[in-house]
Write an enzyme that holds these catalytic residues in place. Structure first.
Site, PDB file in Angstrom:
ATOM      1  N   GLU A  17       0.805  -1.241   0.000  1.00 22.64           N
ATOM      2  CA  GLU A  17       0.000   0.000   0.000  1.00 22.64           C
ATOM      3  C   GLU A  17       0.836   1.289   0.000  1.00 22.64           C
ATOM      4  OE1 GLU A  17      -2.651  -0.565   3.319  1.00 22.64           O
ATOM      5  OE2 GLU A  17      -3.645  -2.265   2.380  1.00 22.64           O
TER       6      GLU A  17
ATOM      7  N   GLU B 270      -5.792 -11.084  -1.626  1.00 20.20           N
ATOM      8  CA  GLU B 270      -6.659 -10.926  -0.441  1.00 20.20           C
ATOM      9  C   GLU B 270      -8.131 -10.887  -0.848  1.00 20.20           C
ATOM     10  OE1 GLU B 270      -5.360  -7.657   2.074  1.00 20.20           O
ATOM     11  OE2 GLU B 270      -3.259  -8.022   1.626  1.00 20.20           O
TER      12      GLU B 270
HETATM   13  C1  GLA Z   1      -4.894  -4.949   4.081  1.00 29.89           C
HETATM   14  C2  GLA Z   1      -3.695  -5.745   4.530  1.00 29.89           C
HETATM   15  C3  GLA Z   1      -4.086  -7.042   5.165  1.00 29.89           C
HETATM   16  C4  GLA Z   1      -5.254  -6.880   6.101  1.00 29.89           C
HETATM   17  C5  GLA Z   1      -6.386  -6.215   5.398  1.00 29.89           C
HETATM   18  C6  GLA Z   1      -7.577  -6.050   6.297  1.00 29.89           C
HETATM   19  O1  GLA Z   1      -5.445  -5.417   2.930  1.00 29.89           O
HETATM   20  O2  GLA Z   1      -2.798  -6.003   3.501  1.00 29.89           O
HETATM   21  O3  GLA Z   1      -3.012  -7.535   5.877  1.00 29.89           O
HETATM   22  O4  GLA Z   1      -4.862  -6.143   7.226  1.00 29.89           O
HETATM   23  O5  GLA Z   1      -5.943  -4.937   5.004  1.00 29.89           O
HETATM   24  O6  GLA Z   1      -7.564  -6.792   7.426  1.00 29.89           O
END
Ligand code: GLA
Length: 371
Positions: A157, A261
């Site tokens: 990020e 994710e």
């Molecule tokens: C981001 C992070 C993850 C997690 C999510 C929400 O996507 O990369 O590790 O913390 O947020 O839980």
């Protein structure tokens, strides 16, 4: 004699029935020729305490990511002490079950203690001091799991949705090259590990373009970046097929694309409701949490459609996609029950609260079988 014959015939018949009974299809088997099917695991799952999740993980999952336990605040809680017990167990679990193991995440602005960026008296570190601290963190962890963790989310990020740099302490203290440095340190510690840039909202063109520019410039310096991790925290009506596919096309020019994710939020968004509605707070509870007693069929159908669309696109690009990881195992585990509104009942994952597969699971298995 006749009886013996009848009995033998019966035994043969039962055996034949058993043989022709097909093995129930599982995600990891169905997709084995295409990409790994992954899940983020919480501590009780890789410690083998969560009896509901365990059979799902063993049957359906071929790649694992630690949901939290390798993040800086847990694995390196104080300047001079690392805490490896949980991460060690996580890696052992992956090895025992022959899984592709992902380390998440080395350099992030969130879930990182404040001391990382400060002297003991609270004044900020210099660029050189923070680079040394970053190198020590990355080298210690990546070396410990060298040859065992298959891929790392090196930076998480870094870019804002509009494509500008996120003004994190990493960026503010070190400057733009903190990303290149992080990849350099990780590569030096384990030259064989896959190294990823990971981020959310990468279906948004401006953000995707900024990441392409950043990673291209790092690769041009001769620093290896294996590819891009698209977090893929999505909703029922986003991303569109066009946006999702357009980003994958951009990223596959850089290397491997990982879906890291994946989940689909089915609940109303508080952002969309912000504005003139002064009563939102009073009414908020029920309106923002409409499916406490179960997911209506109409929404389940939308969920199936959205997941099917994503898997159609991912299958079309399976040459460049190496894993598709869900951010959790069952709906009950998901962070989406707590964010962005706490205490809701969400249904974002592949398995429901009882551990039963959602209807879309079978649909995507059929999809890959028909390839
Ligand atoms: C981001 C992070 C993850 C997690 C999510 C929400 O996507 O990369 O590790 O913390 O947020 O839980």
């Amino acid at each position: 004699m006749k009886k013996v014959f009848l009995f033998a015939a019966l035994v043969i018949f039962v055996a034949a029935c058993q043989q022709s009974e097909p093995e129930p299809a599982t995600l990891k088997n169905a997709f084995s020729e295409k990409f790994f099917i992954g899940a983020a695991l919480n501590t009780s799952q890789y410690m083998e305490q969560d009896q509901r999740a365990l059979p799902i993980i063993k049957n359906h999952i071929s790649s694992i990511t630690a949901e939290n336990d390798m993040k800086w605040m847990y694995i390196h809680p104080r300047p001079d002490s690392f805490y490896f017990d949980d991460a060690d167990k996580f890696v052992e679990f992956g090895e025992k079950n022959d899984m592709f193991i992902v380390g998440h995440t080395l350099v992030w602005h969130s879930q990182t203690p404040r001391w990382v960026f400060e002297h003991e008296d609270g004044t900020p570190l210099t660029r050189e001091e923070l680079l040394t601290r970053m190198e020590d963190h990355i080298t210690t962890i990546v070396t410990r799991y060298k040859g065992r963790v298959d891929g790392w989310d090196v930076t998480n990020e870094v870019v804002n949705d509009d494509g500008s740099w996120r003004e994190s302490p990493w960026y503010n203290i070190i400057g733009e090259d903190f990303v290149a440095k992080a990849f350099e340190f990780a590569h030096a510690a384990d030259p064989d590990a896959e190294l990823y840039y990971n981020d959310y909202n990468l279906h948004q063109p401006q953000k995707a373009d900024a990441v392409v520019e950043l990673i291209t410039s790092i690769q041009e310096q001769g620093i290896p970046v294996t590819g891009i991790g698209m977090q893929a925290h999505y909703g029922l009506d986003y991303p569109s097929r066009e946006d999702f596919e357009a980003s994958i096309r951009k990223f596959e020019k850089l290397g491997i694309v990982a879906i890291t994710e994946l989940d689909i939020d089915v609940l109303p968004s508080p952002w969309a409701n912000q504005g003139a509605d002064v009563n939102m707070r009073a009414e908020g509870g029920d309106r923002m949490n409409p499916y406490v007693n179960g997911l209506p069929d109409s929404v389940q159908t939308k969920l199936t459609e959205q997941y099917k669309m994503l898997f159609e696109v991912m299958l079309d690009h399976s040459e460049s996609i190496n894993r598709v990881t869900f951010w959790g195992v069952t709906d009950g585990d998901s962070w989406k029950n707590g964010w962005p509104v706490p205490g809701r009942t969400n249904y974002p994952l592949a398995f429901d609260r009882e551990g039963q597969p959602k209807p879309f699971v079978n649909e995507i298995i059929e999809l890959v079988k028909s390839e």
